[in-house]
Design an enzyme around this catalytic site. Structure first.
Site, PDB file in Angstrom:
ATOM      1  N   HIS A   1      -1.979   1.394   8.086  1.00 29.22           N
ATOM      2  CA  HIS A   1      -3.003   0.377   8.389  1.00 29.22           C
ATOM      3  C   HIS A   1      -4.200   0.484   7.442  1.00 29.22           C
ATOM      4  O   HIS A   1      -5.316   0.128   7.802  1.00 29.22           O
ATOM      5  CB  HIS A   1      -3.493   0.473   9.845  1.00 29.22           C
ATOM      6  CG  HIS A   1      -2.384   0.597  10.841  1.00 29.22           C
ATOM      7  ND1 HIS A   1      -1.796  -0.486  11.459  1.00 29.22           N
ATOM      8  CD2 HIS A   1      -1.717   1.695  11.304  1.00 29.22           C
ATOM      9  CE1 HIS A   1      -0.835  -0.072  12.267  1.00 29.22           C
ATOM     10  NE2 HIS A   1      -0.761   1.246  12.183  1.00 29.22           N
TER      11      HIS A   1
ATOM     12  N   SER B   1     -15.871  -7.476 -18.001  1.00 29.19           N
ATOM     13  CA  SER B   1     -16.365  -8.747 -17.482  1.00 29.19           C
ATOM     14  C   SER B   1     -17.239  -9.396 -18.539  1.00 29.19           C
ATOM     15  O   SER B   1     -17.953  -8.707 -19.263  1.00 29.19           O
ATOM     16  CB  SER B   1     -17.175  -8.485 -16.207  1.00 29.19           C
ATOM     17  OG  SER B   1     -18.066  -9.534 -15.974  1.00 29.19           O
TER      18      SER B   1
ATOM     19  N   GLU C   1      -3.513  -6.545 -11.221  1.00 29.10           N
ATOM     20  CA  GLU C   1      -3.818  -7.786 -10.490  1.00 29.10           C
ATOM     21  C   GLU C   1      -2.873  -8.911 -10.911  1.00 29.10           C
ATOM     22  O   GLU C   1      -2.374  -9.676 -10.088  1.00 29.10           O
ATOM     23  CB  GLU C   1      -5.254  -8.220 -10.752  1.00 29.10           C
ATOM     24  CG  GLU C   1      -6.275  -7.296 -10.097  1.00 29.10           C
ATOM     25  CD  GLU C   1      -7.679  -7.642 -10.538  1.00 29.10           C
ATOM     26  OE1 GLU C   1      -8.366  -8.350  -9.790  1.00 29.10           O
ATOM     27  OE2 GLU C   1      -8.094  -7.216 -11.631  1.00 29.10           O
TER      28      GLU C   1
END
Ligand code: ARG
Length: 465
Positions: free
Chosen positions: A155, A276, A289
């Site tokens: 979890h 970035s 990703e």
């Protein structure tokens, strides 16, 4: 002049040519198409259906066409629908009327399935090699960090300590099953459909076994209608691809979590990250990703093919031309993923300090305490309840489980003894999990040895196809 100009008086409208063409995506099949044609022609000559002299001329012509396409000295256009027509047309141009013999006993319906089977056989082989390389990098990483302990999660909550290597080996197992699925699908792909004709076979005395032998197929298809109509081998390929991508996506998710500041368990080499354009401090795990993101299109590819084929009556229907793009897209996407993932994994630096800090949380060893009480004769449910009460008591009194006294432990567990206070050691916790498949260092070392032998020894590298 089109290949069916005998039957037609009018010409095909330009918009129709643009709508019906597949050359824009099936041109990549040229090698396999030529390979299939050469085998077919040799069979036609061996069975006496066409003269050996013509077969020779056709073969030489096909070789030249292949070289031209490889060099980029070949024009593909909508004027000719697909790769099969382009090559036949170029052959007519190169050697004249005898070129027409190439299509004896063949239809584009069985030709296109042959091309896809040949293409997928090669594609599956290169995907399997890529997955093996990924596994190799993972086993190296596991081996180099075989004693690093980290929290295992359920979890996404810290659950029990595990070895980092154990976590990596879990993925190696998944990838091994993926290889198995690709191998299995390869077996059913490896069937020779040529000779099925448009749907009913041919009246010519073809010897399909010769073609199969020349192309390295262990068997020929048994039913011509099945051979031209079904694309289940492609569905299987896409299903295996989708499951593999799902594993890649889960691994990516773990990697993304591990490099986050919250976990900080690993760092990825700069070569495999991007920054970035706005935030100067950012170093993002884009490969992971994107691998997670690209999984979506592979699921889409599988869905496309299943939906495409579900309502088609036997046998060939033009809808089947739409099988190619999903298959190519999934294959290309997997190749892209496999071209970066193994090296990225090889570049991981493990932050053992952060892992050790995260694993110090004594709450992760409460199962160990309950199991210790079980070993001393307490029923598991009673032990679970008592240890649960102890956790509640610690929460309420802002105390850490590994810092309480024996008297305090006895408030919840009257049977508690001194040695129960010592249970909260992560390394001891993993070491006690000695059952087959568990995370004890001895077990994990055994598994690493097994995988090293399987993946790193040259003699073991074959798939046994
Ligand atoms: N381009 C077609 C395909 O990909 C080749 C087979 C065409 N067959 C036909 N009967 N029109 O399926």
């Amino acid at each position: 002049m089109s290949l069916w100009s005998g039957r037609f008086s009018g010409v095909t409208a330009e918009a129709v040519k643009a709508f019906t063409e597949s050359i824009s995506f099936d041109s990549r099949l040229f090698r396999h198409d030529i390979m299939g044609s050469k085998a077919h022609v040799q069979m036609l000559a061996e069975t006496g259906i066409i003269p050996a002299k013509c077969a020779k001329a056709i073969n030489a012509g096909l070789d030249k066409i292949e070289k031209r396409i490889e060099k980029g000295d070949f024009t593909f256009s909508n004027g000719l629908e697909d790769i099969h027509m382009h090559i036949e047309d170029a052959l007519i141009e190169a050697i004249g009327k005898d070129a027409g013999m190439i299509h004896s006993g063949r239809s584009r319906n069985d030709q296109v399935v042959l091309d896809m089977r040949l293409y997928l056989r090669d594609t599956i082989d290169s995907i399997m090699s890529g997955i093996k390389e990924l596994q190799r990098q993972m086993v190296r990483l596991a081996d180099a960090n075989s004693d690093a302990v980290m929290p295992g999660y359920t979890h996404l909550q810290r659950a029990q300590p595990v070895l980092f290597a154990h976590h990596l080996l879990a993925y190696i197992e998944m990838f091994e099953r993926d290889v198995g699925r690709f191998l299995d699908c390869r077996k059913r792909t490896n069937v020779m459909p040529l000779g099925s004709g448009a749907l009913a076979g041919s009246t010519l005395p073809l010897d399909r076994k010769i073609t199969a032998r020349l192309l390295g197929f262990p068997q020929v298809s048994r039913n011509s209608m099945d051979a031209v109509a079904d694309r289940d081998f492609e569905c299987e390929f896409l299903a295996a691809s989708a499951i593999f991508a799902m594993h890649i996506s889960r691994l990516s998710e773990d990697i993304i979590l591990w490099v986050s500041q919250e976990f900080n368990f690993i760092s990825i080499d700069d070569a495999f990250c991007t920054g970035s354009s706005l935030m100067p401090h950012k170093k993002n795990p884009d490969i992971a990703e994107l691998a997670r993101g690209k999984t979506a299109r592979i699921y889409g590819d599988l869905t496309s093919l299943l939906v495409l084929t579900k309502g088609l009556p036997l046998t060939y229907n033009r809808d089947l031309q739409e099988d190619k793009e999903p298959v190519f897209d999934a294959a290309d996407t997997i190749h892209k993923i496999l071209s970066v993932m193994p090296e990225m994994i090889a570049s991981f630096k493990i932050n053992r300090t952060a892992m050790e800090k995260a694993v110090q949380d004594p709450a992760m060893m409460t199962t160990d305490l309950a199991e210790q009480l079980v070993k001393e004769g307490m029923p598991f449910r009673t032990a679970h309840h008592r240890v649960g009460s102890l956790v509640k008591w610690c929460d309420k009194n802002s105390r850490k489980l590994d810092k309480i006294s024996l008297e305090e432990m006895r408030i919840s567990i009257p049977e508690a003894k001194m040695h129960h206070l010592q249970i909260f050691c992560p390394l001891a916790s993993v070491s006690k999990r000695t059952a087959t498949g568990a995370t004890a260092p001895a077990q994990v070392k055994k598994q690493i040895r097994f995988w090293k032998k399987k993946l790193l020894c040259p003699s073991q590298r074959q798939f046994g196809v």
